[in-house]
Each structure stands twice: as C-alpha cells, then as structure tokens.
Design a protein around this motif. Structure first.
Motif, mmCIF file in Angstrom:
data_model
loop_
_atom_site.group_PDB
_atom_site.id
_atom_site.type_symbol
_atom_site.label_atom_id
_atom_site.label_comp_id
_atom_site.label_asym_id
_atom_site.label_seq_id
_atom_site.Cartn_x
_atom_site.Cartn_y
_atom_site.Cartn_z
ATOM 1 N N MET A 1 -5.898 13.150 -4.692
ATOM 2 C CA MET A 1 -5.578 14.086 -5.770
ATOM 3 C C MET A 1 -4.663 15.197 -5.259
ATOM 4 N N LEU A 2 -4.883 15.628 -4.028
ATOM 5 C CA LEU A 2 -4.047 16.690 -3.457
ATOM 6 C C LEU A 2 -2.626 16.198 -3.198
ATOM 7 N N ARG A 3 -2.460 14.915 -2.908
ATOM 8 C CA ARG A 3 -1.123 14.388 -2.634
ATOM 9 C C ARG A 3 -0.284 14.273 -3.907
ATOM 10 N N ASP A 4 -0.945 14.236 -5.039
ATOM 11 C CA ASP A 4 -0.248 14.209 -6.330
ATOM 12 C C ASP A 4 0.700 13.000 -6.440
ATOM 13 N N GLY A 5 0.216 11.858 -5.996
ATOM 14 C CA GLY A 5 1.011 10.636 -6.092
ATOM 15 C C GLY A 5 0.593 9.778 -7.272
ATOM 16 N N LEU A 6 0.699 8.458 -7.083
ATOM 17 C CA LEU A 6 0.374 7.525 -8.169
ATOM 18 C C LEU A 6 -1.101 7.634 -8.557
ATOM 19 N N TYR A 7 -1.976 7.758 -7.558
ATOM 20 C CA TYR A 7 -3.399 7.850 -7.855
ATOM 21 C C TYR A 7 -3.698 9.080 -8.708
ATOM 22 N N ILE B 1 0.869 -1.178 0.000
ATOM 23 C CA ILE B 1 0.000 0.000 0.000
ATOM 24 C C ILE B 1 0.907 1.229 0.000
ATOM 25 N N ILE B 2 0.723 2.046 -1.009
ATOM 26 C CA ILE B 2 1.583 3.231 -1.093
ATOM 27 C C ILE B 2 0.807 4.516 -0.825
ATOM 28 N N GLU B 3 -0.521 4.466 -0.958
ATOM 29 C CA GLU B 3 -1.358 5.642 -0.671
ATOM 30 C C GLU B 3 -2.703 5.173 -0.147
ATOM 31 N N GLU B 4 -3.335 6.063 0.606
ATOM 32 C CA GLU B 4 -4.631 5.718 1.169
ATOM 33 C C GLU B 4 -5.394 6.994 1.487
ATOM 34 N N GLY B 5 -6.692 7.027 1.169
ATOM 35 C CA GLY B 5 -7.521 8.203 1.435
ATOM 36 C C GLY B 5 -8.694 8.245 0.472
ATOM 37 N N ASN B 6 -9.481 9.340 0.531
ATOM 38 C CA ASN B 6 -10.564 9.466 -0.431
ATOM 39 C C ASN B 6 -10.039 10.147 -1.707
ATOM 40 N N HIS B 7 -10.943 10.309 -2.674
ATOM 41 C CA HIS B 7 -10.521 10.821 -3.979
ATOM 42 C C HIS B 7 -9.864 12.196 -3.861
ATOM 43 N N ALA C 1 -5.308 9.126 -12.339
ATOM 44 C CA ALA C 1 -6.553 9.865 -12.544
ATOM 45 C C ALA C 1 -6.418 10.871 -13.672
ATOM 46 N N ARG C 2 -5.304 11.596 -13.701
ATOM 47 C CA ARG C 2 -5.119 12.586 -14.771
ATOM 48 C C ARG C 2 -5.051 11.905 -16.133
#
Length: 621
Positions: free
Chosen positions: A589-595, A579-585, A599-600
């Motif tokens: 998006m604010l963390r600007d990581g893999l998700y 697990i590298i990230e966790e949270g809501n959408h 998404a972009r």
C-alpha cells in the motif's frame, strides 16, 4: 492427431492389427474358438457327401426296385434300411453342426465381449493420464464417442463378423476343394465367374471404407456438441438458447445421416452386385450339372452334391463380402482407438524418479527463471522469466488482473505442463525428476470451480484420501463447515449429490472441495479463489478453517478479493506473466503500485460483508 480425410484414406483392414495385443492374452480361447469353427465348417461340408449317398444309395435303390414287375418283401426291407441309415447319417451331421456352432458362438462372443472391455479400459486408462494439453485439442465428446460407438463396432467384428468370415472362408475353400475333386469342369467355370465378382467388389470396398470412417467422424462431432451443451444446461437455458442448440445438433446429425446414407448407398450397390453375380454363378453351375446328368456323365446324387457345394461356395463369397464391409468399418473404429492409445503425453514419469525428501512444516517451492507458453497459444508467454521462492510453512498470495499467470503457477507446480525454460522445484527436487504420483500426493488443491462427483457426500470428501475412515471424513467436513448442511440433506452423508453436484449450491460445493483437501492433509495447499462462492457468514467461517489448515504447511493463495489475503505472509503481485511487486499488505500500500490501485478500487466499493455478486463483478473487472 491426423485429419479426418487423412484417417479415412489410411483406414484399411490392416488397421485391425492394433487389436493383436488385446487378443494375445486369450490365445487358448482363440484356439478353442478356431477348433469349433473348423469343426462346424467341416460338418457343413460333410452334408453334401451324405446327401449324395442318400440320393444314389437309398433313393436310387428304391427307384431300381420299383422298375421290376414284382417287388419282393426282402427288397422293400433292404430299401427301407438303406433310407433309414442315410437319414440317420444326415441327422448326425445336423446334431454335430448344432453342437459345434453353439460352442463356436459362445467362445467367439465371449472373446468379443472380453476384448472390447479390455480395449475400452485401456483407452480410458490412457486418456485419464493425458496432460491438459491433450484436452486443449481433443473434444471430450469425441473421446466418449470412441469409447462407446467405436468399441461397439470392434466388438461386433471380434465377437461376430470375424468368426463368420473365418467360418465362411473355411467353408468356401473346402467347397472349392471338393468341387475340384468331384467336378473340376464345373468348378473351373464357377471360379472364373467368382473372380469377376471379386475385382469390382474391391473397388466398391475402398469407397465404403472412406465413407465408413467419415460417418464415424460425423457421429463423433454430434457427440462432442451434445457433451458440451449438456454440461452447460443452466447457461443454455438462462440465455434461452435451447432451440439454437437443438438446431445446431440437428445440423450435425444431418451431416452424419448424409454421410451414412452415402455409405449405405454404395454398400447397397455392392450387395446387389455380389448377390446377382453369385446367383448367376450358381445357376450356371446348376445348368452345367443338369447337362452332365442328361449326358450320363454324372449321377443325380453327384449333381445334388455339386449344387450344394456351389451354393456353399457362392454363399461364402457373399458373406465374406458383407464381412469385408464390417471389417472396413471396424478398421476405421480401431484406427481411431489406436490414435488415442498412441497419444503421448508430454508430461510423463522420469525413467529413474528421484524421491522427495520428508517434510515437517510444509514444502519448499522455487520457480527459477521460468518461461512458459500454453500449447494452444504458442506466441503468448503465460510466464516470462518468472522466479519465485516460497519457504516451508509460508503463506503466499498471488494477486493481479486476469491473465496475469497466477493459475499457470499452480499448473506448473502440479506438473500439468512442463516449463519451456527454467526449473520448478518442490522441496529441492525438480518436478520433472520425481514421480507424478509422489509429486501430486504432496499437493492439495481447492479450485475455484469445485468438482463434485456423481456419488454421495461421504465418498466425495473421501476422494481426497480413499483409505480414510468415516470419522476422519466427518472431521474434515466439520473443519470445512460442511457438516451442518450435509446433515440437513435427506440422507445425510449418504445423500447422492447428483451429476456435478447439481443438488448443492455453489458455496456448498466449494465447502465439499475444501473438506476434501483438508482430509488429504498435504504439506502444500493451493487455494484458487477457495471462498469465491461463499456468502459472507460462510466465508468468515471457512476462512478461519483455512487459516487453521494453513498451519504447519505451505500455502499458495490466488485471490481477486484482496480482503481475503491481507494476512498472508507475502503478497506477490503479477501482471502479464511477471512479478511486478512483492511484500505484505502494508508495504504494498505504501508503494502505491498496482496492488494499491486494486485495493483502493475494492475497499472503496466493496461492502464490509462481501457477496458473491460483488466477487463476480470484481473478477470481471
């Protein structure tokens, strides 16, 4: 499983001992079959005795009377009465032989059919309980070959060859005893010749045994190729590979034919040797008997009796040699079946399973420092020190690139595999400590590759809860937006959907799977790309239905199309088993990581109404 060469070396008639547990329940029928068998053999052995009396008593009397100058009417009557009595005796022997043989045939054939059915059921019941690890190394076609070809060989032996072997064994021993009693001199010479026959037969038999097992393995290889290709006919035809697959199958069948040819050649040589040798033994016994008659040591009836007993003895040896070849083939088949029955699944019920506590608003899930490697990939960690906790009623989405370990989480929750380290718990109970049935009864899954069985629509949906009424099935179909297209089918809910649901589109098959999960109504729902095969309109309807189904239950969602999981309570981003990230959408998006990167990529290129083609390209990316 052992290699083919090892199995071929190990196969022997002793391998048939694995059938004893299947024969034991029918001890009474086996005893009856043996009784009829022995009765038929004894009746056959009685034939030469009656024949001797006919020759020496009836025909001998007639011959003596014919030598007189005048034959009286009384002498003729006495001769006719003697002949009639002897022929009636022979007829009685024939009738008894027919009755006992018929009873033996029925009893033994019934036993063969029953044992084969029990064996086939036991193997299938055992195989369907194996974990997916078993099917990583065992081809489905090979299993099917064992369930069909190998059980047929066993049926042939139990229902026919074994009976013939026992019958001829009894007759051979009986003929040998009678020869020893009536003509020990001839018997000694015949027995010496037969011993010379047996020794080479054993040498040939070992060769036949190895080739029989190899032949069965080659047939299984062909079955495996056929099963694989026939299950992927659309792919084969779309890539225009029909000729290539036909050629591949032909090569496999030619290998099977070549091995069978070698087996047949060796067995033919064995048959030729046995028949020639036994015929020589018969002629030698006949020659010795005629010399004894000429010398006056025995009567003509005695000679006839001896000849018949020698014929029974040598024919019994010949039949036993043939039966031995069948036993060798069946031994190989039995060993292959016993291998399946001996396969131990690494996932089994605990000795004292713990009950799962009752749930109200979904199940609680926790994975604690889980380490897992697939058996086929022992050096690659599918999950590495993986920890995840999901509260009852929570909806959690697992996202990430292919191979991140998302589906592995589902596999461990369903306990298709056991974690190498760490623990997986459901409602506070380690999944290894509860019964598999209880565990999986709490979980509903909608896989990406939806399975539709060869049945009608009603029974396919009812698979989720076999005791559900028709109204409950229809209600589940309506909730999954499957009712409309099902009613348009030729026979509505009674319409046969074809093998693997070939009469339905991908989206329709997926809605059938969703309806099946909704009918089960479990506290934990696993959705693996559950809307990937739907068009935009159907996706919106089914997504709404899924959102309604998620109420009051825990839901884990695997999704590559991020637009379908934005409303999840929590999104868990995975990569390389971690697990590298966790949270809501919004948080992710604010963390600007893999998700955010994924998404972009999708939102910038994905149309408002996603299509199946877009989903396929996104998943490939």
């Amino acid at each position: 499983m052992t290699s083919a060469s090892d199995r071929a070396k190990a196969a022997s008639p002793r391998s048939l001992s694995g059938l004893l547990p299947f024969l034991r329940p029918y001890r009474g029928r086996i005893a009856a079959a043996l009784l009829f068998l022995v009765a038929a053999a004894i009746t056959t052995l009685a034939f030469p005795v009656v024949l001797r009396k006919l020759i020496d008593g009836g025909l001998g009397l007639g011959g003596a009377a014919a030598t007189g100058a005048a034959t009286s009417a009384a002498a003729n009557g006495e001769r006719l009465m003697a002949l009639r009595d002897h022929f009636l005796g022979l007829f009685g022997v024939g009738v008894a032989l027919g009755v006992f043989s018929a009873l033996r045939f029925y009893a033994v054939t019934w036993l063969g059919e029953r044992v084969t059915a029990d064996l086939r059921n036991a193997v299938y019941r055992h195989v369907v309980k194996q974990s997916p690890a078993f099917f990583e190394t065992t081809a489905t076609g090979e299993v099917l070959s064992r369930l069909t070809t190998d059980t047929t060989l066993v049926q042939q032996v139990v229902g026919s060859s074994l009976s013939m072997g026992l019958r001829n064994g009894v007759m051979g021993v009986g003929a040998m005893v009678m020869l020893i009693v009536t003509n020990p001199y001839v018997m000694t010479q015949v027995l010496g010749i037969l011993l010379l026959v047996v020794a080479p037969s054993m040498v040939f038999g070992r060769r036949v045994r190895k080739l029989s097992r190899a032949s069965q393995d080659r047939v299984a290889d062909s079955s495996a190729i056929a099963a694989e290709v026939l299950n992927a006919i659309p792919v084969v035809q779309s890539y225009v590979q029909e000729h290539r697959e036909a050629a591949r199958f032909e090569v496999s069948t030619e290998h099977a034919f070549d091995t069978a040819r070698k087996r047949t050649r060796v067995r033919s040589m064995l048959v030729a040797f046995i028949i020639s040798a036994t015929f020589g033994a018969l002629l030698w016994g006949l020659y010795q008997g005629t010399q004894a008659v000429i010398a006056g040591r025995i009567t003509a009836g005695h000679l006839g009796e001896t000849v018949v007993y020698v014929m029974l003895l040598v024919s019994s040896v010949a039949v036993l040699s043939e039966v031995y070849g069948d036993l060798l083939r069946a031994a190989g088949a039995s060993e292959r079946l016993m291998e399946l029955l001996a396969a131990v699944s690494p996932v089994t019920d605990p000795a004292s399973p713990r009950p799962l506590p009752p749930t109200r608003a979904g199940s609680a899930i926790e994975l604690k420092h889980v380490q897992f490697h697939y058996p086929s990939r022992p050096t690659h960690a599918a999950l590495a020190d993986y920890s995840l906790k999901v509260q009852p009623g929570e909806t959690v989405a697992l996202v990430g690139p292919s191979g991140a370990g998302k589906s592995t989480v589902f596999q461990l929750l369903l306990r298709f595999y056991d974690a190498g380290a760490g623990a997986v718990t459901l409602d506070g109970v380690d999944v290894r400590e509860t019964a598999l049935h209880a565990l999986r009864a709490r979980i509903g899954i909608v896989p990406q590759d939806s399975t539709v069985f060869s049945a009608n629509a009603l029974e396919n949906i009812r698979y989720g809860r076999p005791d559900a009424s028709d109204d409950e099935v229809i209600a589940a179909a309506k909730a999954a937006f499957a009712d409309e297209f099902i009613r348009r089918l030729p026979e509505g809910y009674e319409t046969f959907l074809g093998e693997r649901g070939v009469r339905l589109s991908g989206g329709q098959r997926q809605r059938i799977a969703i309806a099946r999960a909704m009918l089960k109504n479990p506290p934990l729902l696993l959705l693996d790309e559950a809307t990937s095969a739907l068009d935009a309109e159907s996706e919106r309807m089914v997504q709404a239905a899924l959102e309604a189904a998620m109420a009051d239950r825990t839901t884990l969602v695997i999704a590559h199309r991020l637009a379908t999981v934005q409303k999840a309570d929590r999104i868990v981003v995975m990569d390389q088993g971690r697990i590298i990230e966790e949270g809501n959408h919004q948080e992710l998006m604010l963390r600007d990581g893999l998700y955010a990167k994924l998404a972009r990529m999708q939102f910038n290129t994905e149309p408002l109404a996603p299509t199946d083609e877009t989903a396929a390209s996104e998943e490939a990316a």
